[in-house]
Design an enzyme around this catalytic site. Structure first.
Site, PDB file in Angstrom:
ATOM      1  N   ASP A   1      46.187  34.292  44.154  1.00 16.03           N
ATOM      2  CA  ASP A   1      45.060  34.140  45.075  1.00 16.03           C
ATOM      3  C   ASP A   1      44.133  33.035  44.565  1.00 16.03           C
ATOM      4  O   ASP A   1      43.566  33.159  43.480  1.00 16.03           O
ATOM      5  CB  ASP A   1      44.303  35.466  45.167  1.00 16.03           C
ATOM      6  CG  ASP A   1      43.142  35.430  46.148  1.00 16.03           C
ATOM      7  OD1 ASP A   1      42.881  34.355  46.738  1.00 16.03           O
ATOM      8  OD2 ASP A   1      42.496  36.476  46.325  1.00 16.03           O
TER       9      ASP A   1
ATOM     10  N   ASP B   1      36.313  33.742  41.175  1.00 15.89           N
ATOM     11  CA  ASP B   1      35.994  35.116  40.795  1.00 15.89           C
ATOM     12  C   ASP B   1      35.984  35.315  39.286  1.00 15.89           C
ATOM     13  O   ASP B   1      35.070  35.933  38.733  1.00 15.89           O
ATOM     14  CB  ASP B   1      36.987  36.088  41.428  1.00 15.89           C
ATOM     15  CG  ASP B   1      36.872  36.143  42.940  1.00 15.89           C
ATOM     16  OD1 ASP B   1      35.851  35.675  43.487  1.00 15.89           O
ATOM     17  OD2 ASP B   1      37.814  36.652  43.577  1.00 15.89           O
TER      18      ASP B   1
ATOM     19  N   PHE C   1      45.049  40.259  46.410  1.00 10.03           N
ATOM     20  CA  PHE C   1      43.959  39.454  46.929  1.00 10.03           C
ATOM     21  C   PHE C   1      42.614  40.068  46.565  1.00 10.03           C
ATOM     22  O   PHE C   1      42.510  41.261  46.326  1.00 10.03           O
ATOM     23  CB  PHE C   1      44.090  39.305  48.455  1.00 10.03           C
ATOM     24  CG  PHE C   1      45.338  38.575  48.852  1.00 10.03           C
ATOM     25  CD1 PHE C   1      45.384  37.193  48.826  1.00 10.03           C
ATOM     26  CD2 PHE C   1      46.481  39.273  49.201  1.00 10.03           C
ATOM     27  CE1 PHE C   1      46.535  36.509  49.168  1.00 10.03           C
ATOM     28  CE2 PHE C   1      47.638  38.596  49.540  1.00 10.03           C
ATOM     29  CZ  PHE C   1      47.666  37.215  49.527  1.00 10.03           C
ATOM     30  N   CYS C   2      41.587  39.225  46.565  1.00  7.42           N
ATOM     31  CA  CYS C   2      40.227  39.624  46.265  1.00  7.42           C
ATOM     32  C   CYS C   2      39.874  40.876  47.075  1.00  7.42           C
ATOM     33  O   CYS C   2      40.172  40.916  48.267  1.00  7.42           O
ATOM     34  CB  CYS C   2      39.281  38.471  46.613  1.00  7.42           C
ATOM     35  SG  CYS C   2      37.565  38.793  46.252  1.00  7.42           S
ATOM     36  N   PRO C   3      39.294  41.868  46.444  1.00  6.95           N
ATOM     37  CA  PRO C   3      38.743  41.912  45.088  1.00  6.95           C
ATOM     38  C   PRO C   3      39.667  42.571  44.057  1.00  6.95           C
ATOM     39  O   PRO C   3      39.238  42.831  42.941  1.00  6.95           O
ATOM     40  CB  PRO C   3      37.484  42.748  45.269  1.00  6.95           C
ATOM     41  CG  PRO C   3      37.908  43.783  46.271  1.00  6.95           C
ATOM     42  CD  PRO C   3      38.844  43.025  47.225  1.00  6.95           C
TER      43      PRO C   3
END
Length: 81
Positions: free
Chosen positions: A41, A47, A14-16
């Site tokens: 994600d 992103d 998941f981000c980041p």
């Protein structure tokens, strides 16, 4: 379709994390090389689009099939840090 020079499997992250991993990989490939990124994600769509826009890389492909995301990103001529 572009030839893939390297694949980053970021599924389950998941981000980041996916962007951080891509940043490390793209730094080490040659200009013009294509990195394939596999992700799960949904925020990676935003992103990676921003990543390419800010750093001058080309988002060759962005697709989603049943919750799996696939991106092809061609390294552009970025300025050295």
């Amino acid at each position: 379709m572009s030839d893939v020079n390297q694949t980053l499997d970021a599924r389950g992250l998941f981000c980041p994390e996916p962007v951080m991993l891509l940043h490390n990989i793209i730094r080490d490939v040659a200009i013009g090389d294509v990195v394939e990124v596999l992700a799960t994600d949904p925020s990676t769509v935003r992103d990676f689009t921003r990543f390419c826009g800010f750093l001058g890389h080309e988002l060759v492909l962005s697709e989603e099939v049943d919750g799996d995301y696939r991106f092809l990103i061609r390294k552009g001529e970025e300025e050295e840090e």
